[in-house]
Design a protein around this motif. Structure first.
Motif, short mmCIF file in Angstrom:
data_model
loop_
_atom_site.label_atom_id
_atom_site.label_comp_id
_atom_site.label_asym_id
_atom_site.label_seq_id
_atom_site.Cartn_x
_atom_site.Cartn_y
_atom_site.Cartn_z
N VAL A 195 -24.05 31.35 27.91
CA VAL A 195 -23.65 30.07 27.34
C VAL A 195 -22.82 29.31 28.37
N GLN A 196 -22.89 28.01 28.32
CA GLN A 196 -22.10 27.19 29.25
C GLN A 196 -20.66 27.10 28.79
N PRO A 197 -19.75 26.84 29.70
CA PRO A 197 -18.35 26.64 29.30
C PRO A 197 -18.25 25.55 28.23
N GLY A 198 -17.43 25.83 27.22
CA GLY A 198 -17.30 24.92 26.10
C GLY A 198 -18.24 25.22 24.95
N GLY A 199 -19.18 26.11 25.17
CA GLY A 199 -20.15 26.45 24.15
C GLY A 199 -19.63 27.46 23.15
N SER A 200 -20.53 27.86 22.24
CA SER A 200 -20.15 28.78 21.16
C SER A 200 -21.16 29.92 21.04
#
Length: 117
Positions: free
Chosen positions: A12-17
């Motif tokens: 997952v990308q940074p800021g994702g969940s």
């Protein structure tokens, strides 16, 4: 005999969940506070969060306000909702009973969480 089974990890990308799940046998889950732990590459396994049988929760400071632990007693399961993920959250996530005196020696296979752009 698999007694703890984690799932739900991924890239997952940074800021994702992500939402992690842990299925446990009834003998492990019933009457026990349950916890999530994680192990970053080259590091020791560390505590992340726990939940008691009455729903009281606690978190390591680095995830407080971003992660939410919950449990479903009917399903012998616990969950970890992880929001606003950071690169430092990368690691293999495990569930087990909470506390060194109660933890099982046999851990599950864990689920890999990778936070990267």
């Amino acid at each position: 005999q698999v007694q703890l089974m984690e799932s739900g990890g991924g890239l997952v990308q940074p800021g994702g969940s992500l939402r992690l799940s842990c299925a446990a046998s009834g003998s492990i889950f019933s009457g026990s506070a349950m916890a999530w732990y994680r192990q970053a590459p080259g590091m020791q396994r560390e505590y992340v969060a726990h939940i008691t049988t009455t729903g009281i929760t606690n978190y390591v400071n680095s995830v407080r306000g971003r992660f939410t632990i919950s449990r479903d007693s009917a399903k012998n399961a616990i969950y970890l909702q992880m929001n606003s993920l950071k690169s430092e959250d990368t690691g293999v996530y495990y569930c087990n009973r909470y506390g060194p005196a109660n933890r099982l020696n046999d851990w599950g296979q864990g689920t890999q969480v990778t936070v990267s752009s």
